[in-house]
Scaffold this active site. Structure first.
Site, short mmCIF file in Angstrom:
data_model
loop_
_atom_site.label_atom_id
_atom_site.label_comp_id
_atom_site.label_asym_id
_atom_site.label_seq_id
_atom_site.Cartn_x
_atom_site.Cartn_y
_atom_site.Cartn_z
N ASP A 212 69.11 63.73 -4.59
CA ASP A 212 68.67 64.19 -3.28
C ASP A 212 69.28 63.39 -2.12
O ASP A 212 68.63 63.19 -1.08
CB ASP A 212 67.14 64.17 -3.17
CG ASP A 212 66.48 65.17 -4.12
OD1 ASP A 212 67.10 66.21 -4.39
OD2 ASP A 212 65.36 64.89 -4.58
N ILE A 213 70.51 62.98 -2.29
CA ILE A 213 71.24 62.27 -1.23
C ILE A 213 71.98 63.27 -0.34
O ILE A 213 72.32 62.99 0.80
CB ILE A 213 72.25 61.27 -1.85
CG1 ILE A 213 71.51 60.18 -2.65
CG2 ILE A 213 73.13 60.63 -0.79
CD1 ILE A 213 70.58 59.32 -1.81
N THR B 190 75.85 67.52 -2.93
CA THR B 190 76.38 68.88 -3.01
C THR B 190 76.74 69.40 -1.61
O THR B 190 77.77 70.06 -1.43
CB THR B 190 75.37 69.82 -3.67
OG1 THR B 190 75.13 69.37 -5.02
CG2 THR B 190 75.87 71.25 -3.71
N LYS C 268 82.03 71.37 -12.11
CA LYS C 268 80.90 70.49 -12.44
C LYS C 268 80.59 70.66 -13.91
O LYS C 268 80.46 71.79 -14.39
CB LYS C 268 79.68 70.84 -11.58
CG LYS C 268 78.49 69.91 -11.77
CD LYS C 268 77.49 70.08 -10.64
CE LYS C 268 76.35 69.08 -10.76
NZ LYS C 268 75.55 68.99 -9.53
N SER D 223 76.34 64.65 -11.39
CA SER D 223 74.92 65.03 -11.40
C SER D 223 74.10 63.80 -11.05
O SER D 223 74.07 62.84 -11.82
CB SER D 223 74.52 65.55 -12.78
OG SER D 223 75.38 66.58 -13.21
N ASN E 239 75.72 60.21 4.51
CA ASN E 239 75.10 61.47 4.91
C ASN E 239 73.83 61.20 5.73
O ASN E 239 73.28 60.10 5.71
CB ASN E 239 74.75 62.28 3.66
CG ASN E 239 74.34 63.70 3.98
OD1 ASN E 239 74.79 64.29 4.96
ND2 ASN E 239 73.46 64.26 3.17
#
Length: 222
Positions: free
Chosen positions: A13-14, A17, A38, A114, A176
């Site tokens: 959850d950084i 994607t 992927k 992942s 990010n």
């Protein structure tokens, strides 16, 4: 010959994607023949609704869905556990073969990991694979995606040191959720000082483009 780059993150959850999609989009808008791959993805019912489908759509790749990834698991847990639950473990030969298929069609292949770099991909009596194994099988350099906020110094330094210990090349770091301010500016300085790896881009919330030169970005692919 096709060139590639592996995108990893400091954890789940950084926004890995999301940033990956912006990177591929940047290349394609600059007329680079860029594709995506992927190995294993969990937590989606189908490819279109998965992270791979998101990148395919946002980056306007129009890539054949079946070539985007090798293993899709419905259970939203680590791939190694999802594979145990669903009975479809990752096979080394499949990953290498599927990746080679994408290489044949694209000059620049962005390979997304992942979760964090130590994410287990398969862990059973027959084989034990981690993301670093995939990076080594495919001979890839890496790019790290991290959050710009509190706690990122520790996460980034540990990720870089682990990759160095594995003799895996790190091409750069992207932060990010960047909003600026004294703390986030200091995070950039500390990360670069402690890792000797450059922060090459900052992604703000809801950015539709990434502020990085496309030719420079392409040079990171090896």
């Amino acid at each position: 010959m096709s060139k590639s780059l592996f995108i990893t993150a400091t954890g789940t959850d950084i926004g890995k994607t999301y940033v990956t999609a912006l990177l591929v989009k940047k290349l394609r808008e600059a007329n680079f023949n860029a594709g995506y791959y992927k190995a294993a993805l969990s937590g989606a019912d189908n490819i279109a609704e998965s992270d791979a489908g998101f990148v395919n759509r946002i980056a306007n790749i129009h890539q054949d869905e079946q070539t985007l990834l090798s293993y899709l698991y419905k259970n939203a847990v680590s791939p190694h556990l999802a594979a145990k639950i669903e009975g479809n473990p990752v096979e080394k030969d499949t990953v290498i073969s599927d990746y080679a298929t994408v290489q044949k069609n694209y000059d620049y292949v962005t390979v997304e990991g992942s979760g964090g770099i130590i994410c287990p991909i398969r862990y059973d009596d027959k084989a034990k694979y981690f993301l670093t194994d995939i990076v080594k099988w495919l001979h890839l350099p890496t790019l790290i995606i991290a959050d710009a906020g509190l706690g990122t110094i520790n996460s980034v330094v540990l990720t870089v040191e682990y990759l160095k210990h594995q003799n895996i090349k790190v091409q750069g770091i992207i932060l990010n959720n960047y909003t600026g301010g004294i703390m986030q500016e200091d995070n950039i300085k500390m990360i670069e000082d402690l890792t000797d790896i450059p922060v090459i881009a900052l992604v703000k919330p809801n950015d539709k483009d990434i502020d990085i030169d496309a030719k420079f970005l392409a040079s990171l692919y090896l």
